[in-house]
Enzyme design. Structure first.
Site, PDB file in Angstrom:
ATOM      1  N   LYS A   1      57.984  77.120  85.000  1.00  0.00           N
ATOM      2  CA  LYS A   1      56.920  77.008  86.002  1.00  0.00           C
ATOM      3  C   LYS A   1      56.537  78.414  86.490  1.00  0.00           C
ATOM      4  CE  LYS A   1      57.721  72.185  86.760  1.00  0.00           C
ATOM      5  NZ  LYS A   1      58.831  71.276  86.995  1.00  0.00           N
TER       6      LYS A   1
ATOM      7  N   SER B   1      57.420  67.076  93.942  1.00  0.00           N
ATOM      8  CA  SER B   1      56.282  67.627  93.215  1.00  0.00           C
ATOM      9  C   SER B   1      55.077  66.696  93.183  1.00  0.00           C
ATOM     10  CB  SER B   1      56.701  67.986  91.797  1.00  0.00           C
ATOM     11  OG  SER B   1      57.155  66.845  91.122  1.00  0.00           O
TER      12      SER B   1
ATOM     13  N   HIS C   1      60.038  73.608  91.583  1.00  0.00           N
ATOM     14  CA  HIS C   1      58.717  73.943  92.120  1.00  0.00           C
ATOM     15  C   HIS C   1      58.801  74.955  93.259  1.00  0.00           C
ATOM     16  CE1 HIS C   1      55.991  71.311  89.902  1.00  0.00           C
ATOM     17  NE2 HIS C   1      56.991  70.466  89.859  1.00  0.00           N
TER      18      HIS C   1
HETATM   19  C1  PLP Z   1      59.551  70.379  86.061  1.00  0.00           C
HETATM   20  C2  PLP Z   1      60.775  69.829  86.711  1.00  0.00           C
HETATM   21  C3  PLP Z   1      61.945  69.595  85.981  1.00  0.00           C
HETATM   22  C4  PLP Z   1      62.000  69.796  84.508  1.00  0.00           C
HETATM   23  O1  PLP Z   1      61.973  71.151  84.186  1.00  0.00           O
HETATM   24  P1  PLP Z   1      61.813  71.568  82.655  1.00  0.00           P
HETATM   25  O2  PLP Z   1      62.407  72.914  82.586  1.00  0.00           O
HETATM   26  O3  PLP Z   1      60.360  71.520  82.349  1.00  0.00           O
HETATM   27  O4  PLP Z   1      62.573  70.548  81.869  1.00  0.00           O
HETATM   28  C5  PLP Z   1      63.058  69.157  86.664  1.00  0.00           C
HETATM   29  N1  PLP Z   1      63.024  68.937  87.997  1.00  0.00           N
HETATM   30  C6  PLP Z   1      61.908  69.118  88.721  1.00  0.00           C
HETATM   31  C7  PLP Z   1      61.927  68.863  90.193  1.00  0.00           C
HETATM   32  C8  PLP Z   1      60.753  69.562  88.102  1.00  0.00           C
HETATM   33  O5  PLP Z   1      59.641  69.721  88.812  1.00  0.00           O
END
Ligand code: PLP
Length: 400
Positions: free
Chosen positions: A245, A186, A214
């Site tokens: 997301k 990301s 992502h």
């Molecule tokens: C955003 C993200 C997380 C965390 O996700 P949440 O549901 O916000 O805790 C974990 N791994 C990756 C690769 C992320 O981009």
């Protein structure tokens, strides 16, 4: 031993963060999350830094679905799942996630951070090995730390190194071996080479886990993620991802896998056993978001068009971009203070983006990570590009 000295130490750490140009200030938004947002200090600005890839965060159907779920089930669960916290809605959401991703079942957590924190320890022991990409998300790193398996790390997206680490794990006598990777990195906007990873996994009879936070909803056919993009859905053993997301941006994490893995995690995953069940509003919104995402080919194509438009024009303008094939498009700056200055100027020009610096990215590789969004029109993408060019010239980023 001194309590005062401790508080002095906290102050000096804070002062150091600020003087290194690494201070992460939070801007206050006074509107819903969307293609444009109202920022308290800047008025209405185009938003190019949310994980709101499909523009669903303020979709009226999701707010309505969440409200309806709260109407029927109330506000909170006040229980972990196994005591008295499992609603029919939890099971519906978990079944819908599994059917979207084509797995036997799924299990939800308060966040993907918790899913990654809880996934390893119940499945692997000291006789086993975890081989992890060096750029994997912080939550994977923490989850691996909580597990007793031996740890191996391969240089990011470097398949020769992955193979060397697999060999080493084999030589060390590992019983089971799990390769773990982000589906999308990301900070950089690159997609993992899951085809090669799965081929190596076959050669070494290893398991594969992908964190697709992502990618779920936006990458691959039907938005089914990086395993689907590479045609290896049936080879990937475990997918972890988020509702926070593309899937509406509410909150909640999940793990999708074979039935026996999910069953064991329900019995043993600590963030599942010892933390509150997802609230009804998030369940109603989550279920509705999966429906929108399933029917979201037009949103995905809008997103792709916006990303291509931005990438081409920014490259032509002379910016150094990272990433490929993903709506995360980092604009590489290098110096942390300069990146912050550039982001501040852009906000003044009506474009909300955020500078990323250490410890989120390595020292000296500060960047402005832009994220495209299906809610933006072509004209809005063009306005953002023009603002980048103006700020790039006034800060000197473009003339170096
Ligand atoms: C955003 C993200 C997380 C965390 O996700 P949440 O549901 O916000 O805790 C974990 N791994 C990756 C690769 C992320 O981009």
């Amino acid at each position: 031993m001194s309590r005062n000295a401790f508080y002095d130490q906290v102050d000096s750490t804070l002062a150091g963060i600020a003087s290194d140009g690494l201070w992460k200030a939070e801007r206050t938004i006074t509107s819903s999350q969307g293609g444009s947002v109202e920022v308290a200090s800047a008025g209405e600005v185009l938003n190019f830094c949310a994980n709101n890839y499909l523009g669903l965060a303020n979709h009226p159907l999701l707010a309505t679905a969440a409200a309806e779920a709260m109407e029927q089930y109330g506000y909170g669960m006040a229980s972990v799942r196994f005591i008295c916290g499992t609603l029919d809605l939890h099971r519906k959401l978990e079944a819908d996630i599994a059917s979207f991703l084509g797995t036997d079942d799924s299990i939800t957590f308060a966040a993907c951070f918790d899913a990654n924190g809880g996934v390893f320890e119940p499945l692997l022991g000291p006789e086993d090995a975890i081989i992890s990409d060096s750029l994997n998300h912080a939550s994977i790193i923490d989850g691996v730390r909580l597990c007793k398996a031996k740890r191996y790390r391969f240089a990011t997206r470097n398949m020769a190194d992955l193979e060397a680490q697999l060999r080493q794990a084999q030589a060390d006598g590992a019983r089971h071996c799990l390769i773990v990777t982000d589906g999308v990195f990301s900070m950089d906007g690159y997609i993992a080479d899951l085809a090669s990873i799965c081929e190596l996994a076959d050669n070494f009879d290893a398991l594969v886990m992908v964190d697709d936070c992502h990618a779920t909803g936006i990458i691959g056919p039907g938005g089914k993620g990086t395993p689907a993009l590479h045609g290896v859905e049936d080879r990937v053993d475990i997918v972890t991802s988020t509702l926070g997301k593309a899937l509406g941006g509410g909150m909640g994490g999940f793990i999708a896998a074979r039935q026996n893995i999910v069953d064991l995690l329900r019995q043993r995953a600590r963030p599942y056993l010892f933390s509150n069940a997802l609230a009804p509003g998030l369940l109603g919104g989550g279920i509705a978001s999966l429906q929108l995402v399933t029917d979201g080919d037009n949103l995905r194509s809008r997103l792709e068009t916006n990303a291509a438009r931005f990438r081409v024009a920014m490259t032509d303008a002379g910016f150094e971009l990272a990433g490929e094939g993903h709506p995360i498009i980092p604009v590489m700056i290098g110096d942390a203070s300069l990146a912050t200055k550039m982001a501040d100027e852009l906000l003044g020009l009506g474009v909300y983006v955020t500078a990323f610096s250490f410890p989120v990215v390595p020292v000296g590789t500060a960047r402005i990570r832009t994220q495209m969004n299906a809610a933006h029109t072509e004209d809005e993408v063009d306005r953002a590009i023009a603002a980048f060019v103006e700020a790039g010239q006034s800060t000197g980023v473009l003339t170096r």
